[in-house]
Design a protein around this motif. Structure first.
Motif: not given
Length: 328
Positions: A44-45, A48-49, A51, A201, A276, A279-280
């Motif tokens: 998931k991390i 996110q990176h 994205e 963001w 982040i 969210e994860v």
């Protein structure tokens, strides 16, 4: 003798044995659940990176597309008959029609090699224009005859923050004057922020002087201010992966940058590192609880089976140790 030997140590040794069995059954399940949860968390991390990088790439591509359109517009003006004749009145009229139809171009002006503004679509033709001090970008366009993109600039007539796109108009290989198209910082922001993203963001456009020329948050306060040192270092190093940065307010951020093709600018997209992780973690919790629940159910199942077996073995032990009625 045999019955005493069989009956005495049976209860404690059986319990220990069942406890060991339950551990062997539960520990692997628990370990597997934790490893699976950790793998999901890391995935998931990474997502996110990725994205962040995709958002930065999208903003850079969209901004590059608008820049190409502006340069194509200026090129058409620079090669027109009016430009070849240096007919500034006709150029003013043509440029005014372009600005009226363009959602991104704030104005078009013509400046000669001596820094005299021949016209600007911001004022009627014939109005006396102030002498403009040639910037380094102007001088480069005059010297090379190549189009240029300026850093953040303040318009002398409107006082607004903007950037300029310069296209030289040449005659017999010599630059006669420069056509300038302005783009307000608010128009830059509209282009870059078309892609939806989480509210926490932050997207920013940074020019060749490492100064913010557009920003999705606190634009009034931070446009015109330099980017953070970590972001400047990432831009200079050409970092492609997500990196750790800090906002102007000292908040830990995870960010990604992307160059805007055809310009010396960079798009930066950053998210608070804490958000982040939150969210994860929110997405990760169901898997973790499911794994722990399975481990708990496994433990309860082993305990129930062990308890039933223990009772049956105790009954068998009591039967063996019971005196025979025929011997009484």
């Amino acid at each position: 003798m045999i019955s005493a030997h069989v009956g005495q140590p049976l209860r404690p040794s059986t319990r220990r044995w069942m406890f060991a069995i339950s551990l062997f059954a539960v520990v692997p399940m628990l370990a597997f659940s934790l490893l699976a949860a950790r793998s999901l968390f890391e995935h998931k991390i990474t997502a996110q990176h990725v994205e962040l990088r995709q958002q930065a790439d999208f903003g850079a591509r969209e901004l590059a597309r608008e820049v190409r359109i502006i340069f194509a517009t200026l090129d058409s003006l620079a090669t027109s008959d009016a430009a070849k004749r240096a007919d500034y009145a006709a150029l003013h009229a043509h440029a005014s029609r372009i600005v009226a139809l363009s959602p991104r171009i704030g104005g078009i002006a013509a400046v000669d090699a001596d820094g005299v503004a021949r016209f600007s679509t911001l004022v009627p033709f014939g109005v006396t224009m102030p002498v403009i001090t040639a910037s380094d970008t102007d001088k480069k366009a005059l010297a090379t005859g190549m189009r240029q993109v300026t850093p953040l600039h303040v318009a002398p007539l409107s006082g607004k923050q903007l950037v300029l796109f310069l296209v030289p108009v040449t005659e017999d290989g010599k630059v006669v004057f420069i056509l300038r198209a302005s783009m307000w910082t608010t128009a830059i922001a509209e282009v870059v922020y078309e892609q939806p993203m989480p509210a926490t963001w932050v997207t920013s456009v940074i020019d060749q002087n490492m100064v913010h020329i557009a920003r999705s948050k606190d634009a009034a306060r931070l446009v015109g201010q330099p980017a953070s040192e970590l972001t400047q270092a990432a831009i200079r190093a050409g970092v492609n992966a997500a990196y750790t940065a800090a906002s102007q307010d000292g908040i830990a951020m995870t960010a990604s940058v992307a160059r805007v093709p055809g310009t010396p600018w960079t798009v930066s997209v950053a998210a608070p590192t804490a958000s982040i992780g939150a969210e994860v973690w929110q997405a990760f919790q169901p898997t973790l609880w499911i794994g722990l629940g399975c481990a708990l159910l496994s433990a309860l199942g082993v305990w129930y089976v062990a308890r039933a077996l223990l009772k049956q073995m105790q009954v068998a032990s009591d039967t063996v140790t019971a005196p025979d009625k025929d011997q009484i």
